[in-house]
Scaffold this active site. Structure first.
Site, PDB file in Angstrom:
ATOM      1  N   LYS A  68       2.457   3.795  13.974  1.00  0.00           N
ATOM      2  CA  LYS A  68       1.318   4.240  13.163  1.00  0.00           C
ATOM      3  C   LYS A  68       0.042   4.304  13.999  1.00  0.00           C
ATOM      4  CE  LYS A  68      -0.772   3.477   8.627  1.00  0.00           C
ATOM      5  NZ  LYS A  68      -0.695   2.704   7.357  1.00  0.00           N
ATOM      6  N   GLU A 128       2.045  15.747  -1.238  1.00  0.00           N
ATOM      7  CA  GLU A 128       2.638  17.075  -1.096  1.00  0.00           C
ATOM      8  C   GLU A 128       4.157  17.018  -1.141  1.00  0.00           C
ATOM      9  OE1 GLU A 128       2.558  20.863   2.029  1.00  0.00           O
ATOM     10  OE2 GLU A 128       1.403  19.048   2.430  1.00  0.00           O
ATOM     11  N   GLU A 151      -0.929  -4.508   0.177  1.00  0.00           N
ATOM     12  CA  GLU A 151      -0.777  -3.268  -0.572  1.00  0.00           C
ATOM     13  C   GLU A 151       0.330  -3.447  -1.611  1.00  0.00           C
ATOM     14  OE1 GLU A 151      -0.597   1.266   0.735  1.00  0.00           O
ATOM     15  OE2 GLU A 151       1.366   0.296   0.959  1.00  0.00           O
ATOM     16  N   ALA A 163      11.651   7.839  -4.369  1.00  0.00           N
ATOM     17  CA  ALA A 163      10.928   7.454  -3.160  1.00  0.00           C
ATOM     18  C   ALA A 163      11.861   6.913  -2.084  1.00  0.00           C
ATOM     19  CB  ALA A 163       9.870   6.401  -3.498  1.00  0.00           C
TER      20      ALA A 163
END
Length: 215
Positions: A68, A128, A151, A163
């Site tokens: 990342k 998207e 999170e 997902a």
């Protein structure tokens, strides 16, 4: 022979894997998990049905953090990751109904120990790719340390099924295979079908104050 960048990456991976660095994040996750279990017990008893069907947590691996950092072109430093990344510690919460997702956020917002600093609503505004989930970033007090960011990803069973499948079959596919666009298109269509079947939340998120950034 190891060049300068390889040595930097190796040092970064070592620092991110140190238990002294990871333990406060693990402690923060356990604290939130305990709160979620108590909430689930209380609300399930009141509703006469299961409020939360699944709670799991994970700490981002050093390798994932490095990927990342490189992708976002950040400085390869542990301090940078701590300051800029919201998802070093992550908890996934699966509810049975769409309305339960927003109800859970309302309950978390009333918790005096937690501070909600950001809300990303990918249910009202899917990615998207078609990904849907409500991401809530909270600051969690950890004894002996500064507060840590966690999170919390909240979704329904259907959203979670999609997902997980999309993550494995699309997101994690080799770069050269991502040129085949038919599979992502199928997942986007399936995501729209889920949203239509589950309906939309009757209203918007409550105003959690100026300190909360909603996306």
């Amino acid at each position: 022979m190891i060049n300068g960048m390889e040595e930097t990456y190796r040092d970064f991976l070592g620092q991110m894997g140190e238990e002294a660095f990871l333990e406060p994040y693990k402690a923060a996750c356990r604290r939130v998990e305990e709160k979620l279990n108590r909430i689930n017990t209380t609300v399930s008893q009141k509703k006469g049905r299961t409020f939360i069907s699944q709670i799991t947590y994970r700490i981002k691996t050093p390798e994932s953090c490095l990927d990342k950092v490189i992708k976002k072109k950040c400085a390869v430093k542990r301090q940078t990751v701590q300051e800029r990344f919201d998802d070093i510690a992550g908890i996934r919460v699966v509810c049975n109904f769409l309305e339960d997702i927003y109800r859970l956020v309302e309950i978390l917002n009333k918790d005096k120990e937690l501070q909600i600093i950001k809300v990303k609503d990918y249910i009202r505004n899917p990615k998207e790719s078609g990904y849907q989930s409500l991401h809530v970033i909270v600051l969690v007090p950890v004894e002996g340390f500064e507060r840590k960011k966690v999170e919390i990803q909240i979704r329904t069973r259907a959203m979670n099924f999609w997902a997980v499948a999309e993550h494995c079959l699309v997101y994690k596919r080799p770069k050269e295979q991502k040129e085949n666009l038919w599979l992502p298109a199928i997942f986007r269509a399936f995501s729209s079908h889920i949203k239509g079947r589950e309906g939309s939340h009757p209203g918007s998120l409550h105003d959690f104050g100026n300190s909360v950034k909603k996306i």
